[in-house]
Scaffold this active site. Structure first.
Site, PDB file in Angstrom:
ATOM      1  N   THR A   1     -12.414   6.439 -12.935  1.00  0.00           N
ATOM      2  CA  THR A   1     -11.379   6.016 -11.989  1.00  0.00           C
ATOM      3  C   THR A   1     -11.681   4.665 -11.366  1.00  0.00           C
ATOM      4  OG1 THR A   1      -9.915   6.901 -10.262  1.00  0.00           O
ATOM      5  CG2 THR A   1     -12.309   7.059  -9.881  1.00  0.00           C
TER       6      THR A   1
ATOM      7  N   GLU B   1       0.817  -1.210   0.000  1.00  0.00           N
ATOM      8  CA  GLU B   1       0.000   0.000   0.000  1.00  0.00           C
ATOM      9  C   GLU B   1       0.855   1.267   0.000  1.00  0.00           C
ATOM     10  OE1 GLU B   1      -3.815   2.125   0.486  1.00  0.00           O
ATOM     11  OE2 GLU B   1      -3.082   0.305  -0.462  1.00  0.00           O
TER      12      GLU B   1
END
Length: 527
Positions: A486, A357
């Protein structure tokens, strides 16, 4: 009926065919084609587990074999998966999803009471409208449902405010009065423009476009690079932090994509994007001292470079590749390919072959990240050219998204190799022995650390669609015919213009002023 609406927006609906994005004549070599079926199988395994244990809810919790409802409780995974079902030709699943979606009542109070305008837009409005287009406009109920939820979210614009509040209480349509971020305020335009196209009501497009224009017209710490936080009440920035990562990312993404989807003659969108990229190259573009990996750093509120990166930010390579092609700018393309390689290295450098992440770097001009670097992190950096700052994998798509763009633009089969490696890693490390489907990971560099009990709706919408399309016929959902929102929902684009050069460098109408608030920085919702 739609032509007058397009004309009203100042668009060119019948522009002559112009710039192309994809490499002409591109084909997937036969030795790679089995990977398309492998991506589809992961989708089917994941979705069948969702159907068995969580159907009608937002998300599957694959370890506990239960469900979660943190996106309104309206079945986010079903709506998010619809465009992928159509891309993969899964007609039975799609028809079932249409039947479910036709019964969603967005006037009911959602789980938790409040919803994110951003998250609901990209998943539900984008997912419904993309499915409507991809299915040949045969299911008008999908437009009706997109309109229903958008009509509720329109209450996020209060009075004369250009910028919407980020969250709405659906029980009374009251906006949650709080600071939002530019991603939340600036990532609505593609979906709401498309809703205007199909309803004939320009209000949806006008609301979202004026928010982006407002942000673009404010003075910024670096030209074109809006800081992360904005206060809808005042219309002013609430900090000075600059990043291409979460909280800012898709605002920059949509500047470019709105210009392409609409072919608008309003140059503020393309000019702001060009200026942001130029400023990023001049100030944020860095190279690691080990491995010479290229990345975009952040700039914090004190004007200090933070040598950090994130999985979220790795969309930038694909976005810059698209923009470089539209602008016929080889410099942007070349840098984008280097950024893409740097992001892929965060996959290649872990024990699972899956990227973390958050991560950070050391460059010749510093290593500031806000925290001390441990001896273990230094050792990892010396081996891999980055070190991990957040070790989890929550089924993010961005690295594979940019890899998809790189393949479609260059035809270099190394990007097919990378996508195939990701599929192999997902199959090896994401299924839980005691669970169902595919879960998230606590630590990409230590698979023994176990799983996070979640299957994200964007696993269906983004990760598996990008992987499938990487190995699919490049003329299917071509980047010359579609713009992806997106959430990776394809929206049909008009023929490209001959030029997207705009009018030049953006000059904001107002000087930069950050009206910062006291107390800790607010949490940024995942983009």
């Amino acid at each position: 009926m739609r032509l007058p609406i397009l004309t009203l927006f100042g668009l060119f609906p019948y522009a002559l065919a112009g710039v192309t994005v994809q490499k002409p004549g591109l084909t997937v070599p036969a030795r790679y084609q089995s990977n398309r079926a492998a991506a589809e199988q992961i989708f089917l395994t994941s979705y069948n587990a969702y159907k068995k244990f969580a159907f009608g809810h937002d998300e599957l919790l694959p370890i506990s074999k239960t469900s979660g409802d943190d996106l309104g409780g309206w079945g986010a995974s079903i709506v998010d998966a619809m465009s992928t079902m159509l891309v993969m030709g899964l007609d039975d699943l799609f028809n079932e999803a249409v039947n479910f979606s036709s019964r969603i009542d967005f006037n009911t109070i959602p789980a938790g009471g409040t919803i994110s305008v951003f998250e609901t837009t990209i998943r539900f409005v984008g997912g419904l409208l993309s499915a409507y287009e991809l299915s040949g406009e045969k299911h008008p109920i999908l437009v009706t449902k997109a309109k229903q939820v958008a009509d509720k979210m329109a209450f996020a614009w209060v009075g004369d405010n250009d910028v919407p509040f980020g969250h709405i209480d659906f029980s009374d349509n009251a906006p949650q009065i709080a600071v939002t971020n530019i991603a939340e305020a600036g990532t609505l335009s593609l979906e709401w423009f498309t809703l205007s196209k199909f309803t004939g009501n320009a209000t949806y497009a006008d609301l979202t476009a004026k928010s982006v224009e407002h942000i673009a017209n404010l003075g910024t710490p670096l030209p074109g690079l809006a800081p992360q936080l904005i206060d809808p009440s005042s219309g002013q920035f609430a900090d000075a932090y600059i990043t291409w990562g979460g909280g800012s990312d898709s605002y920059f993404e949509y500047l470019l994509k709105y210009a392409r989807l609409t072919n608008t003659n309003n140059n503020i969108f393309i000019d702001t994007w060009k200026t942001a990229v130029d400023s990023s190259i001049k100030t944020l573009l860095k190279t690691s001292t080990v491995g010479n990996h290229v990345y975009l750093a952040d700039l914090d509120d004190q004007g200090l470079i933070r040598h950090v990166g994130s999985h979220l930010a790795c969309f930038h390579a694909g976005n810059w590749l698209l923009g470089g092609k539209l602008l016929n700018n080889q410099t942007i393309i070349n840098i984008a390919l280097e950024l893409n390689d740097g992001c892929w290295n965060t996959y290649a450098g872990t024990a699972t072959g899956i990227g973390p992440e958050g991560f950070a770097f050391i460059s010749s001009d510093g290593n500031f990240t806000g925290d001390a670097i441990t001896a273990d992190e230094i050792a990892f950096y010396n081996k891999h050219g980055f070190y991990i700052t957040a070790s989890d994998y929550i089924q993010r798509p961005e690295v594979l998204e940019s890899n998809f763009y790189a393949w479609r633009l260059t035809g270099d089969t190394k990007y097919l190799d990378r996508a195939a490696a990701a599929i192999a890693s997902f199959n090896k490390f994401l299924p839980s022995p005691n669970g169902v489907g595919f879960a998230c990971l606590n630590d990409v560099n230590n698979p023994a650390a176990g799983f996070i009990d979640d299957t994200e709706s964007f696993w269906f919408a983004e990760v598996l669609k990008y992987l499938y399309l990487t190995f699919d016929d490049p003329e299917h959902i071509s980047l010359d015919d579609y713009v992806f929102n997106t959430e990776c929902h394809p929206l049909k684009a008009p023929p490209a213009l001959n030029s997207y050069t705009g009018s030049g460098t953006l000059i904001p109408k107002k000087p930069f002023t950050a009206h910062t608030t006291s107390g800790p920085r607010p949490l940024i919702s995942p983009i």
